[in-house]
Design a protein around this motif. Structure first.
Motif, short mmCIF file in Angstrom:
data_model
loop_
_atom_site.label_atom_id
_atom_site.label_comp_id
_atom_site.label_asym_id
_atom_site.label_seq_id
_atom_site.Cartn_x
_atom_site.Cartn_y
_atom_site.Cartn_z
N GLY A 106 -2.27 6.65 -4.61
CA GLY A 106 -2.45 7.56 -3.50
C GLY A 106 -3.85 8.09 -3.36
O GLY A 106 -4.30 8.43 -2.27
N SER A 107 -4.58 8.18 -4.48
CA SER A 107 -5.93 8.76 -4.45
C SER A 107 -7.03 7.72 -4.60
O SER A 107 -8.21 8.07 -4.64
N ASP A 108 -6.66 6.45 -4.74
CA ASP A 108 -7.63 5.35 -4.77
C ASP A 108 -8.67 5.48 -5.87
O ASP A 108 -9.88 5.37 -5.61
N ASP A 162 1.77 4.46 -8.46
CA ASP A 162 0.73 4.27 -9.45
C ASP A 162 1.02 3.04 -10.31
O ASP A 162 2.16 2.60 -10.41
N SER A 186 0.82 -1.22 0.00
CA SER A 186 0.00 0.00 0.00
C SER A 186 0.85 1.27 0.00
O SER A 186 0.62 2.20 0.77
N ASP A 222 -4.40 5.07 -9.59
CA ASP A 222 -3.74 6.06 -8.75
C ASP A 222 -3.63 5.50 -7.33
O ASP A 222 -4.63 5.40 -6.62
N ASP A 235 2.26 4.71 -1.91
CA ASP A 235 1.70 5.68 -2.84
C ASP A 235 2.46 5.61 -4.17
O ASP A 235 3.28 6.46 -4.48
#
Length: 173
Positions: free
Chosen positions: A146-148, A129, A125, A144, A127
């Motif tokens: 980091g932004s899920d 891509d 998990s 993405d 950050d």
């Protein structure tokens, strides 16, 4: 019977070493070449890493390939390694798994794993891509980290968990 010097035996054109060994070059030439001159269609050459344990067990690490270099403080640093592991050592139901572990901000992170029941990207998990390119789009599939959100045809968050840029079609069941 061959020649033996300090744990290294040369016999019939083969070399057997019973101690850790280092091969060093002072330039960018190949440091080690494995060459097969066999002319058939089978595999070759073969690099075999064999852990010959007297008591193999589930979760045993069975081999690693490590990539090291000096950092800017001249410290030997491992930047990436592949790790192979027994998932199940039971005769008849053997399972293996392999991990690609890379440094991210100075910490080892599991970036890619092939297990007996799944293939996983970014299991730690981090950050980072995930991107698949097509011939004309660098972000044909873009996850993405980091932004899920997941994108098709774009790297931009268009307001949803699934974002699609370009022509869209509705599927009718």
């Amino acid at each position: 019977n061959g020649v033996a010097v300090d744990g290294v035996t040369i016999k019939d054109g083969g070399i057997a070493a019973t101690a850790a060994s280092t091969i060093t070059t002072a330039d960018n030439s190949n440091t080690l070449t494995l060459k097969s001159t066999d002319a058939d269609a089978d595999e070759g050459p073969i690099l075999k890493l064999h852990r010959d344990s007297g008591s193999p067990a589930d979760s045993d690490i069975i081999g690693e390939i490590r990539f090291n270099a000096d950092n800017d403080a001249n410290e030997d640093t491992e930047y990436l390694h592949f790790k192979a592991q027994l998932a199940d050592a039971s005769d008849g139901s053997e399972d293996g798994q392999i991990y690609l572990i890379a440094k991210k901000d100075g910490t080892d992170r599991n970036r890619f794993a092939v297990k007996s029941d799944a293939t996983i990207f970014n299991e730690d998990s981090v950050d980072v891509d995930f991107r698949v390119e097509s011939n004309g789009n660098a972000n044909m599939i873009f996850v993405d980290g980091g932004s899920d959100h997941v994108n098709i045809g774009t790297s931009s968050d268009l307001g949803g968990v699934l974002n699609v840029a370009g022509t869209q079609y509705n599927l009718v069941a």
